[in-house]
Design a protein around this motif. Sequence first.
Motif, mmCIF file in Angstrom:
data_model
loop_
_atom_site.group_PDB
_atom_site.id
_atom_site.type_symbol
_atom_site.label_atom_id
_atom_site.label_comp_id
_atom_site.label_asym_id
_atom_site.label_seq_id
_atom_site.Cartn_x
_atom_site.Cartn_y
_atom_site.Cartn_z
ATOM 1 N N THR A 175 6.800 -8.895 -14.472
ATOM 2 C CA THR A 175 7.429 -7.599 -13.758
ATOM 3 C C THR A 175 6.123 -7.177 -12.932
ATOM 4 O O THR A 175 6.324 -6.965 -11.686
ATOM 5 N N ALA A 176 4.930 -7.306 -13.535
ATOM 6 C CA ALA A 176 3.868 -6.830 -12.715
ATOM 7 C C ALA A 176 3.526 -7.866 -11.382
ATOM 8 O O ALA A 176 3.157 -7.065 -10.295
ATOM 9 N N LEU A 177 3.786 -8.945 -11.562
ATOM 10 C CA LEU A 177 3.620 -9.936 -10.360
ATOM 11 C C LEU A 177 4.784 -9.720 -9.371
ATOM 12 O O LEU A 177 4.428 -9.641 -8.143
ATOM 13 N N VAL A 178 5.840 -9.429 -9.799
ATOM 14 C CA VAL A 178 6.716 -9.092 -8.810
ATOM 15 C C VAL A 178 6.512 -7.731 -7.993
ATOM 16 O O VAL A 178 6.646 -7.755 -6.703
ATOM 17 N N LEU A 179 6.196 -6.620 -8.789
ATOM 18 C CA LEU A 179 5.776 -5.445 -8.153
ATOM 19 C C LEU A 179 4.709 -5.671 -7.191
ATOM 20 O O LEU A 179 4.619 -5.058 -6.200
ATOM 21 N N GLY A 180 3.720 -6.458 -7.860
ATOM 22 C CA GLY A 180 2.493 -6.538 -6.786
ATOM 23 C C GLY A 180 2.960 -7.374 -5.603
ATOM 24 O O GLY A 180 2.383 -6.925 -4.562
ATOM 25 N N CYS A 181 3.757 -8.078 -5.582
ATOM 26 C CA CYS A 181 4.205 -8.795 -4.396
ATOM 27 C C CYS A 181 5.103 -8.019 -3.430
ATOM 28 O O CYS A 181 4.749 -8.175 -2.318
ATOM 29 N N VAL A 182 5.718 -7.141 -4.102
ATOM 30 C CA VAL A 182 6.698 -6.270 -3.075
ATOM 31 C C VAL A 182 5.720 -5.170 -2.510
ATOM 32 O O VAL A 182 5.782 -4.902 -1.324
ATOM 33 N N ALA A 183 4.641 -4.711 -3.292
ATOM 34 C CA ALA A 183 3.563 -3.782 -2.666
ATOM 35 C C ALA A 183 2.715 -4.674 -1.472
ATOM 36 O O ALA A 183 2.563 -3.771 -0.491
ATOM 37 N N ALA A 184 2.518 -5.451 -1.754
ATOM 38 C CA ALA A 184 1.887 -6.464 -0.918
ATOM 39 C C ALA A 184 2.544 -6.527 0.687
ATOM 40 O O ALA A 184 1.851 -6.473 1.760
ATOM 41 N N VAL A 185 3.886 -6.907 0.403
ATOM 42 C CA VAL A 185 4.638 -7.064 1.550
ATOM 43 C C VAL A 185 4.818 -5.877 2.307
ATOM 44 O O VAL A 185 4.726 -5.553 3.414
ATOM 45 N N ILE A 186 4.999 -4.705 1.729
ATOM 46 C CA ILE A 186 5.255 -3.438 2.035
ATOM 47 C C ILE A 186 3.745 -2.946 2.997
ATOM 48 O O ILE A 186 3.907 -2.369 4.127
ATOM 49 N N LEU A 187 2.765 -3.305 2.334
ATOM 50 C CA LEU A 187 1.512 -3.070 2.958
ATOM 51 C C LEU A 187 1.322 -3.739 3.884
ATOM 52 O O LEU A 187 0.634 -3.348 5.338
ATOM 53 N N LEU A 188 1.504 -5.115 4.105
ATOM 54 C CA LEU A 188 1.410 -5.930 5.188
ATOM 55 C C LEU A 188 2.113 -5.629 6.308
ATOM 56 O O LEU A 188 1.967 -5.555 7.332
ATOM 57 N N LEU A 189 3.613 -5.211 6.058
ATOM 58 C CA LEU A 189 4.444 -4.593 7.207
ATOM 59 C C LEU A 189 3.998 -3.175 7.535
ATOM 60 O O LEU A 189 4.037 -3.322 8.832
ATOM 61 N N GLY A 190 3.493 -2.673 7.015
ATOM 62 C CA GLY A 190 2.899 -1.274 7.422
ATOM 63 C C GLY A 190 1.810 -1.453 8.135
ATOM 64 O O GLY A 190 1.697 -0.960 9.291
ATOM 65 N N TYR A 191 0.758 -2.472 7.846
ATOM 66 C CA TYR A 191 -0.157 -2.795 8.851
ATOM 67 C C TYR A 191 0.071 -3.436 9.994
ATOM 68 O O TYR A 191 -0.463 -3.174 11.062
ATOM 69 N N ALA A 192 1.081 -4.204 10.028
ATOM 70 C CA ALA A 192 1.516 -4.875 11.087
ATOM 71 C C ALA A 192 2.208 -3.767 12.071
ATOM 72 O O ALA A 192 1.986 -4.115 13.559
ATOM 73 N N ARG A 193 2.884 -3.053 11.758
ATOM 74 C CA ARG A 193 3.477 -2.004 12.558
ATOM 75 C C ARG A 193 2.388 -0.815 13.091
ATOM 76 O O ARG A 193 2.540 -0.435 14.244
#
Length: 85
Positions: free
Chosen positions: A62-80
């Motif tokens: 569960t922590a791994l999945v939530l960590g991946c989701v958080a990483a994708v959100i941060l990556l998309l925010g950084y790209a924007r």
Amino acid sequence: MPGQDDLEREFDLKWADDAAHKEPSARARMLAARWKENPPGPVPFRADPDRVASPRSSWLSTALVLGCVAAVILLLGYARFRAQY
């Protein structure tokens, strides 16, 4: 049947559905013949208690999945953010 009207055809369908003996499908006949010679072993309905995942691995996944989701959100925010400047 090309020469029948709807009433006769409906009667034929009712007659076929009400048949006392219904022949099994080809797959059912094949499995019955195969199982007669070599019956299948019992299959448990539920998983073996020894093979059930531990609570630790459940939290870890569960922590791994939530960590991946958080990483994708941060990556998309950084790209924007980078695209604005």
